[in-house]
Write a protein that holds these residues in place. Structure first.
Motif, PDB file in Angstrom:
ATOM      1  N   SER A  19       0.856  -1.187   0.000  1.00 40.71           N
ATOM      2  CA  SER A  19       0.000   0.000   0.000  1.00 40.71           C
ATOM      3  C   SER A  19       0.890   1.233   0.000  1.00 40.71           C
ATOM      4  O   SER A  19       1.855   1.298   0.777  1.00 40.71           O
ATOM      5  CB  SER A  19      -0.893  -0.011   1.246  1.00 40.71           C
ATOM      6  OG  SER A  19      -1.694   1.151   1.303  1.00 40.71           O
ATOM      7  N   ARG A  33      -4.133  10.477  -1.245  1.00 44.45           N
ATOM      8  CA  ARG A  33      -4.584   9.526  -2.246  1.00 44.45           C
ATOM      9  C   ARG A  33      -3.692   8.314  -2.082  1.00 44.45           C
ATOM     10  O   ARG A  33      -2.541   8.417  -1.627  1.00 44.45           O
ATOM     11  CB  ARG A  33      -4.510  10.099  -3.661  1.00 44.45           C
ATOM     12  CG  ARG A  33      -3.143  10.503  -4.100  1.00 44.45           C
ATOM     13  CD  ARG A  33      -3.149  11.220  -5.445  1.00 44.45           C
ATOM     14  NE  ARG A  33      -1.833  11.711  -5.773  1.00 44.45           N
ATOM     15  CZ  ARG A  33      -0.895  11.008  -6.396  1.00 44.45           C
ATOM     16  NH1 ARG A  33      -1.142   9.767  -6.765  1.00 44.45           N
ATOM     17  NH2 ARG A  33       0.282  11.534  -6.665  1.00 44.45           N
ATOM     18  N   ARG A  35      -2.912   3.887  -3.238  1.00 45.76           N
ATOM     19  CA  ARG A  35      -3.126   2.693  -4.040  1.00 45.76           C
ATOM     20  C   ARG A  35      -2.623   1.503  -3.256  1.00 45.76           C
ATOM     21  O   ARG A  35      -1.634   1.599  -2.521  1.00 45.76           O
ATOM     22  CB  ARG A  35      -2.371   2.773  -5.364  1.00 45.76           C
ATOM     23  CG  ARG A  35      -2.882   3.844  -6.280  1.00 45.76           C
ATOM     24  CD  ARG A  35      -2.176   3.835  -7.601  1.00 45.76           C
ATOM     25  NE  ARG A  35      -2.692   4.939  -8.419  1.00 45.76           N
ATOM     26  CZ  ARG A  35      -1.977   5.571  -9.312  1.00 45.76           C
ATOM     27  NH1 ARG A  35      -0.734   5.239  -9.534  1.00 45.76           N
ATOM     28  NH2 ARG A  35      -2.517   6.547 -10.006  1.00 45.76           N
ATOM     29  N   TRP A  45      -7.024  -4.644  -6.511  1.00 48.81           N
ATOM     30  CA  TRP A  45      -6.330  -3.370  -6.677  1.00 48.81           C
ATOM     31  C   TRP A  45      -7.244  -2.299  -6.099  1.00 48.81           C
ATOM     32  O   TRP A  45      -8.414  -2.221  -6.459  1.00 48.81           O
ATOM     33  CB  TRP A  45      -6.080  -3.135  -8.163  1.00 48.81           C
ATOM     34  CG  TRP A  45      -5.462  -1.805  -8.501  1.00 48.81           C
ATOM     35  CD1 TRP A  45      -6.123  -0.693  -8.923  1.00 48.81           C
ATOM     36  CD2 TRP A  45      -4.084  -1.472  -8.482  1.00 48.81           C
ATOM     37  NE1 TRP A  45      -5.233   0.321  -9.155  1.00 48.81           N
ATOM     38  CE2 TRP A  45      -3.970  -0.127  -8.880  1.00 48.81           C
ATOM     39  CE3 TRP A  45      -2.935  -2.169  -8.136  1.00 48.81           C
ATOM     40  CZ2 TRP A  45      -2.748   0.524  -8.967  1.00 48.81           C
ATOM     41  CZ3 TRP A  45      -1.717  -1.513  -8.220  1.00 48.81           C
ATOM     42  CH2 TRP A  45      -1.628  -0.182  -8.633  1.00 48.81           C
ATOM     43  N   THR A  47      -7.807   1.867  -5.142  1.00 48.95           N
ATOM     44  CA  THR A  47      -7.409   3.271  -5.211  1.00 48.95           C
ATOM     45  C   THR A  47      -8.356   4.051  -4.304  1.00 48.95           C
ATOM     46  O   THR A  47      -9.533   3.694  -4.178  1.00 48.95           O
ATOM     47  CB  THR A  47      -7.484   3.840  -6.643  1.00 48.95           C
ATOM     48  OG1 THR A  47      -8.808   3.694  -7.129  1.00 48.95           O
ATOM     49  CG2 THR A  47      -6.515   3.140  -7.567  1.00 48.95           C
ATOM     50  N   TYR A  48      -7.825   5.078  -3.648  1.00 44.67           N
ATOM     51  CA  TYR A  48      -8.680   5.868  -2.761  1.00 44.67           C
ATOM     52  C   TYR A  48      -8.212   7.308  -2.699  1.00 44.67           C
ATOM     53  O   TYR A  48      -7.052   7.627  -2.969  1.00 44.67           O
ATOM     54  CB  TYR A  48      -8.735   5.268  -1.358  1.00 44.67           C
ATOM     55  CG  TYR A  48      -7.438   5.362  -0.583  1.00 44.67           C
ATOM     56  CD1 TYR A  48      -7.117   6.494   0.168  1.00 44.67           C
ATOM     57  CD2 TYR A  48      -6.521   4.313  -0.598  1.00 44.67           C
ATOM     58  CE1 TYR A  48      -5.930   6.580   0.875  1.00 44.67           C
ATOM     59  CE2 TYR A  48      -5.328   4.388   0.105  1.00 44.67           C
ATOM     60  CZ  TYR A  48      -5.045   5.523   0.831  1.00 44.67           C
ATOM     61  OH  TYR A  48      -3.852   5.611   1.524  1.00 44.67           O
TER      62      TYR A  48
END
Length: 196
Positions: A19, A33, A35, A45, A47-48
């Motif tokens: 991460s 942000r 991943r 996978w 993403t945030y």
């Protein structure tokens, strides 16, 4: 106002993955942000994006997860839009009264989301403080189910630039190491920072 830009990558043990978070600390706000990739319970996978208001109170967490669904040809994509508006939480636009009163989100297998309560209460700088109890909007990964979760953070000790804080939720507890910026360095049985 000064902005600190930080990048941290962790090896995440339960998922057999990694991460990475790109975070910005401005005043008493955090924006990030990230991943993540994992193999367990299935390849995925993530993403945030994470936004907080003043005092590091979560205002929004937006997450997308891609998984390879073995039962169906092709990939499966799920998303979650978690919002906090003055203590009123919504999940994909639907009010969730069980989360009301929470200040923080906690994204599963994401060490970055342990940062907000630590920074808000200076737990990484005050090793003599007592336990702090929190209600969290907990998001499991990779299914993105959201539930209310009670957690306790107790500062234990500080050694140079490293502080230990005990995290507890239900029967689980772990003594987490944080750096001077409030980012996780080592979370036994969950994650270890690859960059310090």
């Amino acid at each position: 106002m000064l902005t600190h830009r930080l990048v941290r990558t962790w090896e995440v043990l339960p998922s057999r993955g990694y991460s990475t978070a790109w975070a910005e600390l401005t005043g008493r706000r955090l924006g990030a942000r990230g991943r993540a990739v994992g193999l367990v319970p299935e390849p995925y996978w993530v993403t945030y994006t994470l936004e907080t208001g003043e005092d590091y109170v979560t205002s929004r967490l937006y997450v997308t997860v891609d998984t390879a669904d073995s039962a169906v040809t092709g990939d499966t994509t799920r998303s979650l839009d978690l919002r906090n508006d003055g203590g009123r939480w919504t999940v994909d636009g639907t009010h969730r009264p069980d989360l009301d009163g929470a200040l923080d989100c906690d994204l599963g297998l994401c060490p970055l989301t342990n940062t907000m309560p630590v920074l808000r209460h200076d737990l990484h700088r005050r090793p003599d403080g007592g336990p702090h109890d929190f209600l969290m909007a907990w998001v499991s990964v990779p299914d993105l189910a959201v539930s209310a979760n009670r957690q306790t953070y107790t500062p234990l000790a500080r050694d140079g630039h490293v502080a230990r804080v005990r995290y507890a939720s239900g029967d689980f507890h772990s003594d987490i190491e944080f750096d001077e910026r409030g980012l996780v360095l080592d979370y036994p049985e969950l994650a270890t920072a690859l960059t310090r």
